[in-house]
Design an enzyme around this catalytic site. Structure first.
Site, PDB file in Angstrom:
ATOM      1  N   ASP A 144     -11.136 -85.626  -3.138  1.00  0.00           N
ATOM      2  CA  ASP A 144     -11.161 -86.051  -4.720  1.00  0.00           C
ATOM      3  C   ASP A 144      -9.681 -86.607  -4.583  1.00  0.00           C
ATOM      4  O   ASP A 144      -8.997 -85.140  -4.389  1.00  0.00           O
ATOM      5  CB  ASP A 144     -11.973 -84.789  -5.695  1.00  0.00           C
ATOM      6  CG  ASP A 144     -13.651 -84.141  -5.071  1.00  0.00           C
ATOM      7  OD1 ASP A 144     -13.592 -86.402  -4.891  1.00  0.00           O
ATOM      8  OD2 ASP A 144     -14.286 -83.558  -5.316  1.00  0.00           O
ATOM      9  N   ASP A 158     -18.138 -90.901  -6.330  1.00  0.00           N
ATOM     10  CA  ASP A 158     -19.036 -89.991  -7.043  1.00  0.00           C
ATOM     11  C   ASP A 158     -20.197 -90.626  -8.191  1.00  0.00           C
ATOM     12  O   ASP A 158     -20.544 -90.253  -8.678  1.00  0.00           O
ATOM     13  CB  ASP A 158     -17.924 -88.750  -7.117  1.00  0.00           C
ATOM     14  CG  ASP A 158     -17.285 -87.796  -6.862  1.00  0.00           C
ATOM     15  OD1 ASP A 158     -18.372 -87.865  -6.524  1.00  0.00           O
ATOM     16  OD2 ASP A 158     -16.813 -87.125  -6.523  1.00  0.00           O
TER      17      ASP A 158
END
Length: 235
Positions: A144, A158
């Site tokens: 991320d 996501d």
């Protein structure tokens, strides 16, 4: 004697809609896979760049401290949820990918193809990390790198998964099924029950034994008068 005015029989051909309907699932499957491939490509490329250009624990400011590039290794689900269940999430994501591909063969709605493509691309992008990144297969941590305010750090996959899921829920609420092009008609589900109620036979009225119709004879009149007389006597 034959009818000379009748012309030759015309060949029966299928309607254009009937000829195109078998090809619709194939086109929708191609749309689904195309959307998934675009999401997967963007997710993989941005993760590779984030790993090469960013240093863990050293955010790079985009808009002050509100929007930053922040490299994080995530062992949980989307937006850093359910950490500690990496292998379970990997198996669930694998099942989702298989289910979407199987369902894609019957798709008719292009909007459902778009929503499922977003979910498929995002789920596959995170699965790549689960299988090929440290600490090992089925336990790999997802990369991320994008942080917005108080929201957990996330990647391209996501919001793709979440956006696709929201789209599918909206389509279901507004009557768009995956196996139809347009909206479902409001009275479509009520037609079978209405037809079933119309076909229910009516029960005969229980008014006593039937009597033959016709003129009343003297004997019948005398019998009726006796019956009336008995009913009129005081008890």
């Amino acid at each position: 004697m034959t009818d000379e005015t009748s012309g030759p029989a015309e060949p029966v051909t299928d309607a254009p809609g009937d000829a195109e309907s078998p090809a619709q699932p194939k086109r929708r499957l191609r749309l689904l896979l195309t959307v998934a491939a675009v999401v997967l490509f963007l997710d993989v490329v941005t993760k590779v760049l984030a790993v090469r250009l960013l240093t863990p624990g050293q955010p790079v400011s985009i808009i002050g401290d509100t929007v930053t590039w922040t490299l994080v290794r995530n062992s949980g689900a989307a937006f850093s949820m359910a950490t500690g269940y990496t292998w379970v999430l990997t198996l669930v994501a694998t099942g989702v990918v298989i289910g979407i591909i199987w369902m894609g063969r019957r798709l008719v709605s292009p909007w459902w193809a778009l929503g499922l493509g977003l979910i498929l691309g995002g789920a596959t992008g995170n699965l790549v990390d689960r299988f090929f990144r440290s600490p090992g297969p089925l336990r790999g941590h997802v990369v991320d790198f994008f942080s917005v305010g108080w929201w957990p750090v996330f990647n391209v996959a996501d919001p793709s998964v979440v956006g696709g899921a929201i789209l599918l829920v909206a389509l279901s609420l507004f009557g768009f099924d995956f196996d139809t092009v347009g909206r479902r008609r409001p009275g479509e589900d009520a037609e079978p029950s209405a037809g079933a109620s119309d076909s229910t036979p009516e029960a005969p009225a229980a008014d006593g034994p039937d009597k033959p119709a016709g003129p009343v004879g003297p004997e019948d009149a005398a019998e009726e008068s006796k019956t009336v007389g008995h009913q009129a006597e005081p008890s």
